[in-house]
Write a protein that holds these residues in place. Sequence first.
Motif, PDB file in Angstrom:
ATOM      1  N   GLU A  66      35.854  33.268  13.564  1.00 24.66           N
ATOM      2  CA  GLU A  66      35.130  32.625  14.654  1.00 24.66           C
ATOM      3  C   GLU A  66      34.957  31.140  14.361  1.00 24.66           C
ATOM      4  OE1 GLU A  66      31.403  34.505  15.405  1.00 24.66           O
ATOM      5  OE2 GLU A  66      32.288  36.453  15.809  1.00 24.66           O
ATOM      6  N   LEU A  67      34.688  30.397  15.423  1.00 29.91           N
ATOM      7  CA  LEU A  67      34.345  28.990  15.271  1.00 29.91           C
ATOM      8  C   LEU A  67      32.845  28.838  15.430  1.00 29.91           C
ATOM      9  CD1 LEU A  67      37.165  27.280  17.349  1.00 29.91           C
ATOM     10  CD2 LEU A  67      36.994  27.474  14.876  1.00 29.91           C
ATOM     11  N   VAL A  68      32.230  28.075  14.548  1.00 26.35           N
ATOM     12  CA  VAL A  68      30.789  27.847  14.577  1.00 26.35           C
ATOM     13  C   VAL A  68      30.550  26.349  14.557  1.00 26.35           C
ATOM     14  CG1 VAL A  68      28.613  28.200  13.325  1.00 26.35           C
ATOM     15  CG2 VAL A  68      30.346  30.014  13.352  1.00 26.35           C
ATOM     16  N   THR A  69      29.555  25.907  15.307  1.00 29.86           N
ATOM     17  CA  THR A  69      29.150  24.501  15.301  1.00 29.86           C
ATOM     18  C   THR A  69      27.682  24.441  14.900  1.00 29.86           C
ATOM     19  OG1 THR A  69      30.756  23.932  17.015  1.00 29.86           O
ATOM     20  CG2 THR A  69      28.919  22.411  16.701  1.00 29.86           C
ATOM     21  N   HIS A  70      27.421  23.907  13.692  1.00 31.61           N
ATOM     22  CA  HIS A  70      26.063  23.787  13.159  1.00 31.61           C
ATOM     23  C   HIS A  70      25.924  22.477  12.401  1.00 31.61           C
ATOM     24  CE1 HIS A  70      24.866  28.343  13.180  1.00 31.61           C
ATOM     25  NE2 HIS A  70      24.851  27.791  14.376  1.00 31.61           N
ATOM     26  N   ARG A  71      24.689  22.182  12.016  1.00 34.18           N
ATOM     27  CA  ARG A  71      24.388  20.954  11.283  1.00 34.18           C
ATOM     28  C   ARG A  71      24.605  21.170   9.783  1.00 34.18           C
ATOM     29  NH1 ARG A  71      22.154  16.711  13.228  1.00 34.18           N
ATOM     30  NH2 ARG A  71      21.313  17.812  15.031  1.00 34.18           N
ATOM     31  N   LEU A  72      25.226  20.202   9.125  1.00 33.72           N
ATOM     32  CA  LEU A  72      25.475  20.235   7.682  1.00 33.72           C
ATOM     33  C   LEU A  72      24.162  19.931   6.958  1.00 33.72           C
ATOM     34  CD1 LEU A  72      27.733  20.408   5.493  1.00 33.72           C
ATOM     35  CD2 LEU A  72      27.998  17.952   5.744  1.00 33.72           C
ATOM     36  N   VAL A  73      23.660  20.901   6.179  1.00 35.19           N
ATOM     37  CA  VAL A  73      22.357  20.717   5.513  1.00 35.19           C
ATOM     38  C   VAL A  73      22.456  20.695   3.988  1.00 35.19           C
ATOM     39  CG1 VAL A  73      20.988  21.600   7.442  1.00 35.19           C
ATOM     40  CG2 VAL A  73      21.799  23.186   5.688  1.00 35.19           C
ATOM     41  N   VAL A  74      23.521  21.260   3.441  1.00 37.81           N
ATOM     42  CA  VAL A  74      23.764  21.216   1.989  1.00 37.81           C
ATOM     43  C   VAL A  74      25.231  20.907   1.793  1.00 37.81           C
ATOM     44  CG1 VAL A  74      23.823  22.548  -0.157  1.00 37.81           C
ATOM     45  CG2 VAL A  74      21.953  22.905   1.470  1.00 37.81           C
ATOM     46  N   LYS A  75      25.502  19.910   0.945  1.00 44.02           N
ATOM     47  CA  LYS A  75      26.899  19.541   0.703  1.00 44.02           C
ATOM     48  C   LYS A  75      27.118  19.376  -0.781  1.00 44.02           C
ATOM     49  CE  LYS A  75      30.295  15.994   1.491  1.00 44.02           C
ATOM     50  NZ  LYS A  75      30.422  14.567   1.550  1.00 44.02           N
ATOM     51  N   GLU A  76      28.079  20.151  -1.292  1.00 45.28           N
ATOM     52  CA  GLU A  76      28.520  20.002  -2.668  1.00 45.28           C
ATOM     53  C   GLU A  76      29.960  19.529  -2.612  1.00 45.28           C
ATOM     54  OE1 GLU A  76      27.622  23.588  -4.783  1.00 45.28           O
ATOM     55  OE2 GLU A  76      25.570  23.621  -4.028  1.00 45.28           O
ATOM     56  N   LYS A  77      30.610  19.418  -3.750  1.00 43.34           N
ATOM     57  CA  LYS A  77      31.961  18.859  -3.778  1.00 43.34           C
ATOM     58  C   LYS A  77      32.919  19.599  -2.845  1.00 43.34           C
ATOM     59  CE  LYS A  77      35.745  17.591  -6.759  1.00 43.34           C
ATOM     60  NZ  LYS A  77      36.322  17.543  -8.065  1.00 43.34           N
ATOM     61  N   ASP A  78      33.058  20.899  -2.981  1.00 44.84           N
ATOM     62  CA  ASP A  78      34.023  21.670  -2.201  1.00 44.84           C
ATOM     63  C   ASP A  78      33.375  22.677  -1.248  1.00 44.84           C
ATOM     64  OD1 ASP A  78      36.211  20.416  -3.430  1.00 44.84           O
ATOM     65  OD2 ASP A  78      36.101  21.796  -5.134  1.00 44.84           O
ATOM     66  N   TYR A  79      32.043  22.716  -1.225  1.00 41.41           N
ATOM     67  CA  TYR A  79      31.343  23.727  -0.436  1.00 41.41           C
ATOM     68  C   TYR A  79      30.201  23.110   0.353  1.00 41.41           C
ATOM     69  CZ  TYR A  79      34.000  26.912  -3.307  1.00 41.41           C
ATOM     70  OH  TYR A  79      35.035  27.573  -3.920  1.00 41.41           O
ATOM     71  N   PHE A  80      29.765  23.851   1.374  1.00 41.30           N
ATOM     72  CA  PHE A  80      28.656  23.369   2.190  1.00 41.30           C
ATOM     73  C   PHE A  80      27.870  24.537   2.771  1.00 41.30           C
ATOM     74  CE2 PHE A  80      32.179  24.000   5.075  1.00 41.30           C
ATOM     75  CZ  PHE A  80      31.596  24.528   6.220  1.00 41.30           C
ATOM     76  N   LYS A  81      26.658  24.219   3.249  1.00 44.89           N
ATOM     77  CA  LYS A  81      25.830  25.156   4.004  1.00 44.89           C
ATOM     78  C   LYS A  81      25.431  24.462   5.301  1.00 44.89           C
ATOM     79  CE  LYS A  81      23.690  28.240   0.713  1.00 44.89           C
ATOM     80  NZ  LYS A  81      22.462  28.969   0.445  1.00 44.89           N
ATOM     81  N   THR A  82      25.219  25.284   6.328  1.00 43.40           N
ATOM     82  CA  THR A  82      24.846  24.741   7.629  1.00 43.40           C
ATOM     83  C   THR A  82      23.632  25.477   8.188  1.00 43.40           C
ATOM     84  OG1 THR A  82      26.377  26.254   8.733  1.00 43.40           O
ATOM     85  CG2 THR A  82      27.208  24.048   8.219  1.00 43.40           C
TER      86      THR A  82
END
Length: 144
Positions: A66-82
Amino acid sequence: MKDSFLNILLTIFLISISYFYLIGAKPLIVTSNSMAPLINKGDLIIVFEKKDYQLNDVISFKTKGELVTHRLVVKEKDYFKTKGDANSSVDFGLRAMTDVLGKVEIIIPFLGFLLIYFQSKYFLYLILIFGIFLLLKKGQNAKD
């Protein structure tokens, strides 16, 4: 005059969408209210790929097909959380940066609903009924 205006409007729309594809942008239709009030269900968003994404960017990404559109709240080098703005908690799990399609740069309210409608079978039925009506009307005018 009215037909000319609609033709011009449609032409501008098609040229705009073509231009976005040529420059690597992706138009997407929003299917939930998880980003309300900024982005609502039925809005058309234009997503641009970036070299880097910053905290608080609104991004679109792939997850479980699926495609999801959310705000980036945690960003590491190769990974993220939204997190969706309308959601109470951060999305579960880490996502790979390679899953990001791009950053939302343009939001066009309600246009997604219109595009979905044009693709539906009900729109096809409406066009068929309208076409039959025009043929009957033309036949009636020919008799008069």
